[in-house]
Design an enzyme around this catalytic site. Sequence first.
Site, mmCIF file in Angstrom:
data_model
loop_
_atom_site.group_PDB
_atom_site.id
_atom_site.type_symbol
_atom_site.label_atom_id
_atom_site.label_comp_id
_atom_site.label_asym_id
_atom_site.label_seq_id
_atom_site.Cartn_x
_atom_site.Cartn_y
_atom_site.Cartn_z
ATOM 1 N N HIS A 79 -29.275 4.107 -21.003
ATOM 2 C CA HIS A 79 -28.943 3.964 -21.837
ATOM 3 C C HIS A 79 -27.648 3.434 -21.545
ATOM 4 O O HIS A 79 -26.817 3.826 -20.750
ATOM 5 C CB HIS A 79 -29.383 5.082 -23.109
ATOM 6 N N HIS A 99 -24.610 4.561 -23.369
ATOM 7 C CA HIS A 99 -23.801 5.595 -22.968
ATOM 8 C C HIS A 99 -22.398 4.927 -21.938
ATOM 9 O O HIS A 99 -22.726 4.975 -21.278
ATOM 10 C CB HIS A 99 -24.180 7.095 -23.603
ATOM 11 N N ASP A 122 -20.994 7.557 -20.617
ATOM 12 C CA ASP A 122 -20.526 8.317 -19.980
ATOM 13 C C ASP A 122 -22.089 7.995 -18.945
ATOM 14 O O ASP A 122 -22.033 9.307 -17.399
ATOM 15 C CB ASP A 122 -20.357 9.934 -20.092
ATOM 16 N N HIS A 123 -22.570 6.823 -18.773
ATOM 17 C CA HIS A 123 -23.490 6.467 -17.509
ATOM 18 C C HIS A 123 -23.580 5.590 -17.875
ATOM 19 O O HIS A 123 -24.091 4.764 -16.573
ATOM 20 C CB HIS A 123 -25.217 6.554 -18.717
ATOM 21 N N HIS A 144 -32.847 9.642 -28.103
ATOM 22 C CA HIS A 144 -31.281 10.057 -28.197
ATOM 23 C C HIS A 144 -30.489 8.368 -28.378
ATOM 24 O O HIS A 144 -29.900 8.294 -29.760
ATOM 25 C CB HIS A 144 -30.929 10.423 -26.675
ATOM 26 N N ASP A 176 -30.710 11.147 -20.936
ATOM 27 C CA ASP A 176 -30.101 12.262 -22.002
ATOM 28 C C ASP A 176 -31.142 12.234 -23.185
ATOM 29 O O ASP A 176 -30.955 12.987 -23.756
ATOM 30 C CB ASP A 176 -28.719 11.780 -23.111
ATOM 31 N N HIS A 232 -27.170 16.099 -17.817
ATOM 32 C CA HIS A 232 -25.859 16.683 -18.013
ATOM 33 C C HIS A 232 -26.092 18.296 -17.968
ATOM 34 O O HIS A 232 -26.955 18.782 -17.322
ATOM 35 C CB HIS A 232 -25.586 16.807 -19.770
#
Length: 254
Positions: free
Chosen positions: A55, A57, A59-60, A113, A132, A170
């Site tokens: 996805h 975001h 941090d990805h 999410h 996530d 995570h």
Amino acid sequence: MLQVTQVPLLSDNYSYIIVDSATQEAAIIDPALDEPLIDLIEQNNWRLKYILNTHHHHDHVGGNLAIKKTFDCQIIASRYDRQRIPGIDQSVNHHDKIRLGESQLHVIATPGHTLGHIVYYCAESAALFCGDTLFSMGCGRLFEGSAEQMWESLQLLKQLPEQTRIYCAHEYTLNNGHFAKTVEPNNTALLTRINEVEALTAQGLPTIPCTLKQELATNPFLRTEHRTLQQTVGTTGHSEIETFATIRNLKDQF
Ligand code: ZN
Ligand code: FE
């Protein structure tokens, strides 16, 4: 077969490098950063073919552009996210297949999410890269999707073989376990798993991957059909989706 290298990055992220053992072709799943992953690929002489994002975001996808510039790989992500994935080359949908050397990954759409969230499943290697959507003893927050969408997405993952290894994005396991205990205080499998996770965490070791079998026994978000859990959260006689939504709300406030 896929060989999986788990790379802890940022405060609690995991990026994964998967390598097809027959051909040494490699892919990175959700590069949180660029440099540590570039170093690993170079040191091992892997041939990086793809970056696969679950996805959009940060941090990805944080490593997407610099890694693509270094190795000239293709970036693959959800069709829904084609406007918001840096450097995207190829977009995929539910049920699409991606070939990496002699290995094959299946794309499963798991909105909840985010609306474009997808996961990558390799049947032969019994490995699920679920970003996530699913965490050990937890699940992702509902930023874009509804409780119903997330619950439906988790039902798809529940149908995979029990021995499937869960490579989530995570290390939230310990906190998730402490929450899970508040909604299932008498679940003995859960209490055993929390002890195991506390011991691993105290030694600075990862609790991931876990297995789907463990998750079915301990993850409250996968256990909405259980009467005792429904009683504890006060949703007896309500739908599983309402039970799920209630647990998700409780976790958001935990
Ligand atoms: Zn996210
Ligand atoms: Fe994340």
